[in-house]
Enzyme design. Sequence first.
Site, PDB file in Angstrom:
ATOM      1  N   GLN A 104       0.864  -1.188   0.000  1.00 41.85           N
ATOM      2  CA  GLN A 104       0.000   0.000   0.000  1.00 41.85           C
ATOM      3  C   GLN A 104       0.901   1.238   0.000  1.00 41.85           C
ATOM      4  OE1 GLN A 104      -3.487  -0.286   2.673  1.00 41.85           O
ATOM      5  NE2 GLN A 104      -2.709  -2.320   3.240  1.00 41.85           N
ATOM      6  N   HIS A 137       8.930  -3.888  -1.303  1.00 41.94           N
ATOM      7  CA  HIS A 137       8.058  -4.117  -2.459  1.00 41.94           C
ATOM      8  C   HIS A 137       8.165  -2.973  -3.471  1.00 41.94           C
ATOM      9  CE1 HIS A 137       4.786  -5.962  -4.629  1.00 41.94           C
ATOM     10  NE2 HIS A 137       4.091  -4.847  -4.590  1.00 41.94           N
ATOM     11  N   LYS A 199       0.784  -9.352 -17.181  1.00 44.49           N
ATOM     12  CA  LYS A 199      -0.395  -9.799 -16.453  1.00 44.49           C
ATOM     13  C   LYS A 199      -1.221  -8.587 -16.051  1.00 44.49           C
ATOM     14  CE  LYS A 199       1.333  -9.528 -11.714  1.00 44.49           C
ATOM     15  NZ  LYS A 199       1.669 -10.213 -10.472  1.00 44.49           N
ATOM     16  N   ARG A 201      -4.244  -7.395 -12.878  1.00 40.22           N
ATOM     17  CA  ARG A 201      -4.923  -7.750 -11.621  1.00 40.22           C
ATOM     18  C   ARG A 201      -6.313  -7.123 -11.614  1.00 40.22           C
ATOM     19  NH1 ARG A 201      -2.242 -10.332  -7.774  1.00 40.22           N
ATOM     20  NH2 ARG A 201       0.041 -10.286  -7.699  1.00 40.22           N
ATOM     21  N   GLY A 232      -0.821 -17.167  -6.586  1.00 43.13           N
ATOM     22  CA  GLY A 232      -1.619 -17.199  -7.803  1.00 43.13           C
ATOM     23  C   GLY A 232      -0.809 -16.812  -9.026  1.00 43.13           C
ATOM     24  N   THR A 233      -0.030 -15.735  -8.919  1.00 42.17           N
ATOM     25  CA  THR A 233       0.785 -15.280 -10.048  1.00 42.17           C
ATOM     26  C   THR A 233       1.818 -16.329 -10.443  1.00 42.17           C
ATOM     27  OG1 THR A 233       0.524 -12.934  -9.527  1.00 42.17           O
ATOM     28  CG2 THR A 233       2.466 -13.539 -10.778  1.00 42.17           C
TER      29      THR A 233
END
Length: 318
Positions: A104, A137, A199, A201, A232-233
């Site tokens: 975030q 991140h 990809k 989301r 999942g990815t």
Amino acid sequence: MIGLGYQDPKLKLFTGNSNPDLAREIASEIGIDLGRCQVNRFRDGEVHITLGESVRGCNVFVVQSTSAPVNEHLMELLITVDALKRASAKSINVVIPYYGYARQDRKARSRDPITAKLVADLIQTAGASRVICMDLHAGQIQGFFNIPVDHLVGLPILAKYFLGKGLENTVVVSPDLGGVTRARQMAERLGSTIAIIDKRRPEPNVAQVMNIIGDITGKTAILIDDMIDTAGTISLAAEALLEKGATDVYACCTHAVLSAPALMRLQSAPLKEVVVTNSIALNAENRIDKMVVLSVAEMIAEAILRVHEMRSISELFD
């Protein structure tokens, strides 16, 4: 590393409950004992920290990942820092191998919070003098702090492991466009090419593979990311790479968050190995047979010594 008894009594190392095994390993690498600290709870759940030794005038390092349960571990960290500040520590260096709330980091939609900044403010307000973290991140989170931040990277540890396997005809694959720099750095160390998975989301923790950019036919693919959360990815990417002609697929990351149903997905995914580090504590229930866990203790211990002795951190990665 030193490991034979570091002699400076002004260096102290403490830990909370998030990853005590890693903290003990770091202390062993340095050659010191962990500081005495008890983390207790009142009956209503409030955290109470008791320091069991003097820290007056010391350079103190607190090892605490803000991993699940995130809020519990974050409060432990903040209260420990406050206790050290009130006990007259000379400096309070917060070592956060995994920085929770890092995803975030911006307003992706209207009225979103920027919680990565909020956590940075809380850590500073509690009294931290410096932050040592690993594979944030988003790199810009370093700018959320108004105190020094030393940003370590787990990539050299992962690259060394794969070099030791002697894999041939490899391609390093970024699972999204945001990880291209990380994939390129890994490819340079391995002497391989790179590919990128395009990809999207549609919602948090849900990924859809659209395209694969780059040549993967007949190659051993190494997927690299900063974290694996629900997997999942990684699972979708592994299937897509094999469908497009890759011979084998490995996955690696620094932070094994492994929220449900990650273990089930990784177990059933067509992956040869899943290589992670111990930046987040992994017990027997959070491991599968194909998982390899590498230690970041030596790197963090060296960073701690360099900070304490006022030497360069960047030389670790030159």
